[in-house]
Motif scaffolding. Structure first.
Motif, PDB file in Angstrom:
ATOM      1  N   GLY A  77       0.801  -1.212   0.000  1.00  0.00           N
ATOM      2  CA  GLY A  77       0.000   0.000   0.000  1.00  0.00           C
ATOM      3  C   GLY A  77       0.832   1.259   0.000  1.00  0.00           C
ATOM      4  N   SER A  78       1.933   1.258   0.743  1.00  0.00           N
ATOM      5  CA  SER A  78       2.807   2.430   0.780  1.00  0.00           C
ATOM      6  C   SER A  78       3.458   2.680  -0.574  1.00  0.00           C
ATOM      7  CB  SER A  78       3.881   2.258   1.857  1.00  0.00           C
ATOM      8  OG  SER A  78       3.309   2.244   3.145  1.00  0.00           O
ATOM      9  N   ASN A  79       3.893   1.609  -1.251  1.00  0.00           N
ATOM     10  CA  ASN A  79       4.522   1.793  -2.563  1.00  0.00           C
ATOM     11  C   ASN A  79       3.547   2.351  -3.586  1.00  0.00           C
ATOM     12  OD1 ASN A  79       6.821   0.725  -1.418  1.00  0.00           O
ATOM     13  ND2 ASN A  79       7.216  -0.703  -3.069  1.00  0.00           N
ATOM     14  N   ILE A  80       2.304   1.893  -3.524  1.00  0.00           N
ATOM     15  CA  ILE A  80       1.293   2.426  -4.433  1.00  0.00           C
ATOM     16  C   ILE A  80       1.012   3.889  -4.115  1.00  0.00           C
ATOM     17  CG2 ILE A  80      -1.134   2.253  -5.128  1.00  0.00           C
ATOM     18  CD1 ILE A  80      -0.906  -0.780  -4.643  1.00  0.00           C
ATOM     19  N   ALA A  81       0.863   4.206  -2.834  1.00  0.00           N
ATOM     20  CA  ALA A  81       0.588   5.589  -2.426  1.00  0.00           C
ATOM     21  C   ALA A  81       1.767   6.500  -2.743  1.00  0.00           C
ATOM     22  CB  ALA A  81       0.269   5.640  -0.932  1.00  0.00           C
ATOM     23  N   PHE A 117       9.751  -9.082  -5.542  1.00  0.00           N
ATOM     24  CA  PHE A 117       8.744  -9.252  -4.494  1.00  0.00           C
ATOM     25  C   PHE A 117       7.614 -10.140  -5.003  1.00  0.00           C
ATOM     26  CE2 PHE A 117       5.633  -6.673  -1.592  1.00  0.00           C
ATOM     27  CZ  PHE A 117       5.347  -7.838  -0.895  1.00  0.00           C
ATOM     28  N   PHE A 118       7.140  -9.845  -6.200  1.00  0.00           N
ATOM     29  CA  PHE A 118       6.046 -10.626  -6.801  1.00  0.00           C
ATOM     30  C   PHE A 118       6.444 -12.088  -6.959  1.00  0.00           C
ATOM     31  CE2 PHE A 118       3.442 -12.148 -10.325  1.00  0.00           C
ATOM     32  CZ  PHE A 118       2.178 -11.709  -9.945  1.00  0.00           C
ATOM     33  N   LEU A 277      -0.466  -6.982  -5.337  1.00  0.00           N
ATOM     34  CA  LEU A 277       0.888  -7.041  -5.890  1.00  0.00           C
ATOM     35  C   LEU A 277       0.931  -6.680  -7.380  1.00  0.00           C
ATOM     36  CD1 LEU A 277       2.495 -10.114  -4.080  1.00  0.00           C
ATOM     37  CD2 LEU A 277       3.204  -7.738  -3.952  1.00  0.00           C
ATOM     38  N   PRO A 278      -0.002  -7.198  -8.224  1.00  0.00           N
ATOM     39  CA  PRO A 278      -0.012  -6.741  -9.618  1.00  0.00           C
ATOM     40  C   PRO A 278      -0.242  -5.238  -9.760  1.00  0.00           C
ATOM     41  CG  PRO A 278      -1.246  -8.782  -9.420  1.00  0.00           C
ATOM     42  CD  PRO A 278      -0.903  -8.345  -8.025  1.00  0.00           C
ATOM     43  N   VAL A 279      -1.083  -4.657  -8.905  1.00  0.00           N
ATOM     44  CA  VAL A 279      -1.285  -3.205  -8.954  1.00  0.00           C
ATOM     45  C   VAL A 279       0.011  -2.478  -8.613  1.00  0.00           C
ATOM     46  CG1 VAL A 279      -2.472  -1.259  -7.871  1.00  0.00           C
ATOM     47  CG2 VAL A 279      -3.752  -3.309  -8.482  1.00  0.00           C
ATOM     48  N   MET A 280       0.715  -2.937  -7.573  1.00  0.00           N
ATOM     49  CA  MET A 280       1.990  -2.322  -7.202  1.00  0.00           C
ATOM     50  C   MET A 280       2.998  -2.395  -8.343  1.00  0.00           C
ATOM     51  SD  MET A 280       4.713  -3.456  -4.247  1.00  0.00           S
ATOM     52  CE  MET A 280       5.307  -4.760  -5.316  1.00  0.00           C
ATOM     53  N   LEU A 281       3.061  -3.549  -9.011  1.00  0.00           N
ATOM     54  CA  LEU A 281       3.982  -3.715 -10.132  1.00  0.00           C
ATOM     55  C   LEU A 281       3.583  -2.826 -11.299  1.00  0.00           C
ATOM     56  CD1 LEU A 281       6.366  -5.148 -11.416  1.00  0.00           C
ATOM     57  CD2 LEU A 281       4.860  -7.057 -11.993  1.00  0.00           C
ATOM     58  N   ALA A 282       2.288  -2.737 -11.579  1.00  0.00           N
ATOM     59  CA  ALA A 282       1.819  -1.882 -12.669  1.00  0.00           C
ATOM     60  C   ALA A 282       2.136  -0.417 -12.403  1.00  0.00           C
ATOM     61  CB  ALA A 282       0.307  -2.065 -12.863  1.00  0.00           C
TER      62      ALA A 282
END
Length: 364
Positions: A77-81, A117-118, A277-282
């Motif tokens: 969540g932090s990486n996405i934010a 990570f993924f 995880l896919p959202v973070m990678l995207a």
């Protein structure tokens, strides 16, 4: 309720003060050590502002009993934010210039960490051995970033007159400012989250919604305060470097140390593997075309980042309460927002590539 409001206000004040001290200290530290502000943003500032994530995830990993979800969710969540919200808000304050080094080296490292990570989490667990490997990666990354920067600026340091050479007192002052800034940021984030949670509970908002919004957002507040202030003060390299460095630190250090200290590593749920995880990678991959087009993040792109983060949080909230509209939102994003964004960025990247080719001198 009064105490909660006072905690909120005090938290905001400490965040602003801590961000001011950290930006000043980091800038002076770059001058004293002969390294670029970008590298300071990628290391000192990024690591300092990620202290709340480190504390929360390690505490959750040590607690066990299902708390692994907090450790993993905090990092993801932090990486996405960091990318969508923090870079977005910072770009809205002032367009952010992106150096070629970030595009050529730092963003690919961030993407590589996200892929690692993924891959490590695909079997449902990040083991202690894998955690040790990740943590070793942050040590290697930090040493590499500092050594490379000092090599690039060595000629400038040799040419600098002796009277301009920074002294030990300036170095000590820079370290004190940076450490004080980190301390205020961590304390301010804690007070702000505590006050917000208490206030939301008093208002009757469910703990699930609080966890998905306030707590997840709260651990990213130091990065938000620091990057936004850095953008406002013209320290654009610090703003971008803080986000990219924080994402690398979150995966290699926060996740790595959490898996290392937890007995048997940390578990990764199927829901996280298939969606978060896919959202973070995207989001990490999204940085490449956005940064490459014009080598800057303008206000329009910043607004789109903030919009995407709003859609992500909205989806989480709707999904958590099993709202019927979650399927409609999923279709809008998958069949509308995502394709339009991909096509638009594709054209923008192609146009930037053509411009770069025209600027190159003819061969021979």
């Amino acid at each position: 309720m009064t105490v909660s409001i006072l905690l909120l206000l005090a938290g905001f004040v400490l965040l602003l003060g801590g961000a001011e001290l950290l930006v000043k200290g980091a800038s002076r530290l770059a001058l004293s050590l002969g390294i670029t502000p970008l590298v300071v943003g990628l290391t000192v500032v990024a690591f300092g502002t990620s202290a709340p994530e480190l504390a929360v995830s390690v505490r959750a990993a040590l607690a066990g009993d299902g708390a692994d979800e907090i450790a993993v969710g905090n990092v993801v969540g932090s990486n996405i934010a960091n990318v969508l919200l923090i870079l977005g808000v910072s770009a809205l304050i002032a367009p952010l210039a992106v150096s070629r080094q970030v595009i050529r080296l730092e963003v690919p490292i961030m993407v590589g960490c996200s892929v690692a990570f993924f891959a490590l989490a695909w079997d449902g667990r990040v083991s202690q051995v894998e955690g040790a490997m990740l943590f070793a990666g942050i040590v290697a990354y930090t040493v590499f970033a500092i050594v490379q920067s000092r090599r690039e600026t060595s000629a400038e340091r040799r040419d600098r007159p002796p009277e301009e050479a920074p002294g030990r007192r300036r170095l000590v002052l820079a370290v004190v400012l940076a450490v004080a800034g980190v301390a205020l940021l961590v304390l301010g984030a804690r007070w702000l989250v505590d006050g917000a949670v208490d206030l939301a509970t008093w208002l009757g908002v469910s703990e699930l919604i609080i966890g998905l919004t306030v707590v997840a957002f709260g651990t990213s507040l130091p990065e938000l305060a620091t990057s936004a202030l850095a953008a406002f003060r013209g320290e654009r390299d610090l703003a971008v470097g803080n986000v990219v460095g924080s994402n690398v630190f979150n995966i290699l250090s926060v996740l790595g140390l959490s898996a290392l200290v937890a007995a048997g590593g940390i578990a990764v749920t199927e829901e996280a593997r298939l969606f978060d995880l896919p959202v973070m990678l995207a989001v990490a991959l999204l940085c490449l075309p956005v940064f490459f087009t014009g080598f800057r993040i303008d206000r329009v792109e910043g607004a789109l980042f903030v919009l995407f983060y709003g859609l992500y949080v909205t989806f989480l909230v709707l999904y958590s309460v099993s709202a019927p509209s979650v399927d409609l939102l999923r279709r809008v994003v998958v069949y509308g927002v995502a394709p339009v964004t991909a096509v638009t960025l594709g054209f923008a990247v192609f146009d930037q590539w053509r411009q770069e080719r025209r600027r190159r001198p003819p061969a021979g």
